[in-house]
Enzyme design. Structure first.
Site, PDB file in Angstrom:
ATOM      1  N   MET A  85      98.574 -42.426  88.890  1.00  0.00           N
ATOM      2  CA  MET A  85      98.229 -41.426  88.826  1.00  0.00           C
ATOM      3  C   MET A  85      96.833 -41.629  88.922  1.00  0.00           C
ATOM      4  SD  MET A  85      99.958 -40.870  85.054  1.00  0.00           S
ATOM      5  CE  MET A  85      99.262 -41.063  83.800  1.00  0.00           C
TER       6      MET A  85
ATOM      7  N   HIS B 136      92.688 -48.784  90.793  1.00  0.00           N
ATOM      8  CA  HIS B 136      91.931 -49.906  90.659  1.00  0.00           C
ATOM      9  C   HIS B 136      92.780 -51.644  90.893  1.00  0.00           C
ATOM     10  CE1 HIS B 136      95.033 -51.408  87.319  1.00  0.00           C
ATOM     11  NE2 HIS B 136      94.948 -50.470  86.349  1.00  0.00           N
TER      12      HIS B 136
ATOM     13  N   HIS C 151      96.469 -51.376  90.750  1.00  0.00           N
ATOM     14  CA  HIS C 151      97.640 -50.179  91.878  1.00  0.00           C
ATOM     15  C   HIS C 151      97.316 -50.962  93.258  1.00  0.00           C
ATOM     16  CE1 HIS C 151      95.919 -47.612  88.478  1.00  0.00           C
ATOM     17  NE2 HIS C 151      96.672 -47.076  88.291  1.00  0.00           N
TER      18      HIS C 151
ATOM     19  N   ASP D 111     103.548 -51.942  82.546  1.00  0.00           N
ATOM     20  CA  ASP D 111     104.096 -51.265  82.335  1.00  0.00           C
ATOM     21  C   ASP D 111     105.483 -52.039  81.868  1.00  0.00           C
ATOM     22  OD1 ASP D 111     101.772 -49.040  81.516  1.00  0.00           O
ATOM     23  OD2 ASP D 111     102.074 -49.269  83.526  1.00  0.00           O
TER      24      ASP D 111
ATOM     25  N   LEU E  90      94.553 -54.938  84.320  1.00  0.00           N
ATOM     26  CA  LEU E  90      93.647 -54.080  84.207  1.00  0.00           C
ATOM     27  C   LEU E  90      94.230 -52.631  83.565  1.00  0.00           C
ATOM     28  CD1 LEU E  90      92.409 -54.441  87.707  1.00  0.00           C
ATOM     29  CD2 LEU E  90      91.678 -55.541  85.263  1.00  0.00           C
TER      30      LEU E  90
ATOM     31  N   ARG F 118      91.987 -47.667  81.089  1.00  0.00           N
ATOM     32  CA  ARG F 118      91.328 -46.871  79.856  1.00  0.00           C
ATOM     33  C   ARG F 118      91.095 -47.914  79.117  1.00  0.00           C
ATOM     34  NH1 ARG F 118      97.190 -45.336  78.056  1.00  0.00           N
ATOM     35  NH2 ARG F 118      97.461 -42.357  78.237  1.00  0.00           N
TER      36      ARG F 118
HETATM   37  P1  AMP Z   1      99.036 -45.729  86.522  1.00  0.00           P
HETATM   38  O1  AMP Z   1      98.669 -45.102  87.191  1.00  0.00           O
HETATM   39  O2  AMP Z   1      98.743 -46.087  85.126  1.00  0.00           O
HETATM   40  O3  AMP Z   1     100.987 -44.318  86.444  1.00  0.00           O
HETATM   41  O4  AMP Z   1      99.841 -47.026  87.470  1.00  0.00           O
HETATM   42  C1  AMP Z   1     100.874 -46.727  88.190  1.00  0.00           C
HETATM   43  C2  AMP Z   1     100.630 -47.949  88.261  1.00  0.00           C
HETATM   44  O5  AMP Z   1     100.828 -49.270  88.289  1.00  0.00           O
HETATM   45  C3  AMP Z   1     102.888 -48.658  87.499  1.00  0.00           C
HETATM   46  O6  AMP Z   1     103.667 -49.422  87.630  1.00  0.00           O
HETATM   47  C4  AMP Z   1     101.680 -49.538  86.539  1.00  0.00           C
HETATM   48  O7  AMP Z   1     102.525 -50.412  85.321  1.00  0.00           O
HETATM   49  C5  AMP Z   1     101.043 -50.085  87.628  1.00  0.00           C
HETATM   50  N1  AMP Z   1     100.068 -51.445  87.266  1.00  0.00           N
HETATM   51  C6  AMP Z   1      98.773 -50.599  86.188  1.00  0.00           C
HETATM   52  N2  AMP Z   1      98.212 -50.843  85.935  1.00  0.00           N
HETATM   53  C7  AMP Z   1      98.278 -52.092  86.006  1.00  0.00           C
HETATM   54  C8  AMP Z   1      98.188 -53.779  86.976  1.00  0.00           C
HETATM   55  N3  AMP Z   1      97.004 -54.494  85.316  1.00  0.00           N
HETATM   56  N4  AMP Z   1      99.175 -54.999  86.974  1.00  0.00           N
HETATM   57  C9  AMP Z   1      99.912 -54.252  88.220  1.00  0.00           C
HETATM   58  N5  AMP Z   1      99.988 -53.474  88.161  1.00  0.00           N
HETATM   59  C10 AMP Z   1      99.312 -52.269  86.885  1.00  0.00           C
END
Ligand code: AMP
Length: 281
Positions: free
Chosen positions: A30, A34, A37, A151, A185, A188
């Site tokens: 999304m 960081h 990702h 997640d 990380l 939020r």
């Molecule tokens: P999001 O942009 O929050 O939807 O996350 C995109 C992908 O990045 C999802 O598969 C998350 O699980 C992964 N992700 C987010 N934060 C982390 C993290 N700290 N370590 C590893 N993967 C992450």
């Protein structure tokens, strides 16, 4: 790196890559990229010939009282980071591109798994995630798709959805990237006040103490609860030990996963930890 807002361009690019014999990797995000990702993109880069990142702030997965409008958006910065990490393509559609007729009539819901834990606090969340993930995977076609263990419930649900609907995609789970003090990380984290940020590593401390308790035959949930209770700024939602594969009560001999969720003021954070070689209590 090619940046496109168009689903048909994205679909054609990946089909063309496969047509030339390249293995395709997809990293759904999304945005607000960081190091968590980036670790997914780098893993995809290592394992695949062509790497696509999708960036879509999915309106379907936010509840009415959640932070959709406040979600951080900076396409230029994200494009730079994705390119640096080795992405070949960044698919960044607008909501009207993904859902031209408004909210879709067809939705995807993985029953049972979608109403527990995070689903209890966010009843429509996983249906929103699954609908968009199904759409992204249909557009991308055969590939390896990278998801973070951050997640964890989402990962379990996506695995189930791909198996149930026979989607021709390999789901790859990637480890959680943490700050030096243990805080996982997350986009939020930037919304925590300095005082909340200081206590937020309590989530990881609770998970570690819970894992340690399990390894000595003690009750992991009680141990996690006691750690969380030491911080007055933390409003714990759940701290549980579950079967790592089903997220149900642990089956005999199953791998275990410890999962926590808590509010720090208006910010809700989640974290989890796997334990191996521990007997099911
Ligand atoms: P999001 O942009 O929050 O939807 O996350 C995109 C992908 O990045 C999802 O598969 C998350 O699980 C992964 N992700 C987010 N934060 C982390 C993290 N700290 N370590 C590893 N993967 C992450």
């Amino acid at each position: 790196m090619e940046l496109t807002p168009s689903s048909s361009t994205f679909q054609k690019m990946l089909a063309a890559a496969r047509g030339s014999g390249l293995g395709v990797g997809l990293v759904p995000t999304m945005g607000a990229l960081h190091a968590g990702h980036i670790s997914l993109i780098e893993r995809a880069r290592e394992e695949c010939d062509a790497v696509a990142v999708s960036l879509f702030v999915n309106p379907l997965q936010f509840g009415p009282a959640e932070d959709f409008d406040a979600y951080p958006r900076d396409l230029e910065r994200d494009a730079e980071k994705a390119a640096q990490a080795g992405a070949d393509c960044l698919f960044a559609p607008a909501a009207a591109e993904m859902f031209p007729d408004g909210p879709p009539a067809t939705t995807v819901r993985v029953e049972a798994l979608s109403s527990i834990l995070e689903g209890a606090a966010r009843p429509t969340h996983f249906e929103g995630v699954c609908t968009v993930v199904t759409k992204l995977l249909s557009l991308s076609g055969h590939c390896r798709a990278y998801f973070g263990e951050k997640d964890y419930q989402q990962l379990v649900i996506v695995r189930r959805l791909v198996a149930d609907l026979s989607i021709d995609v390999v789901i790859v789970a990637c480890p959680i990237v943490r700050e030096p003090d243990g805080l996982a990380l997350s986009s939020r984290n930037a919304r925590l006040t300095p005082a909340e940020r200081e206590v937020a590593p309590v989530l990881y401390r609770a998970l570690s103490v819970g894992a340690e308790a399990l390894s000595t035959g003690a009750d992991g949930e009680t141990a996690m609860g006691s750690v969380l209770a030491t911080e007055p700024l933390v409003d714990a939602d759940y701290a549980v030990v579950r079967d790592a594969e089903t997220l149900g009560e642990p089956r005999e001999g199953a791998s275990l996963r410890l999962l926590v969720a808590a509010r720090f003021g208006s910010v809700r954070l989640i974290d989890n930890l796997g334990v191996t070689g521990v007997e099911t209590p």
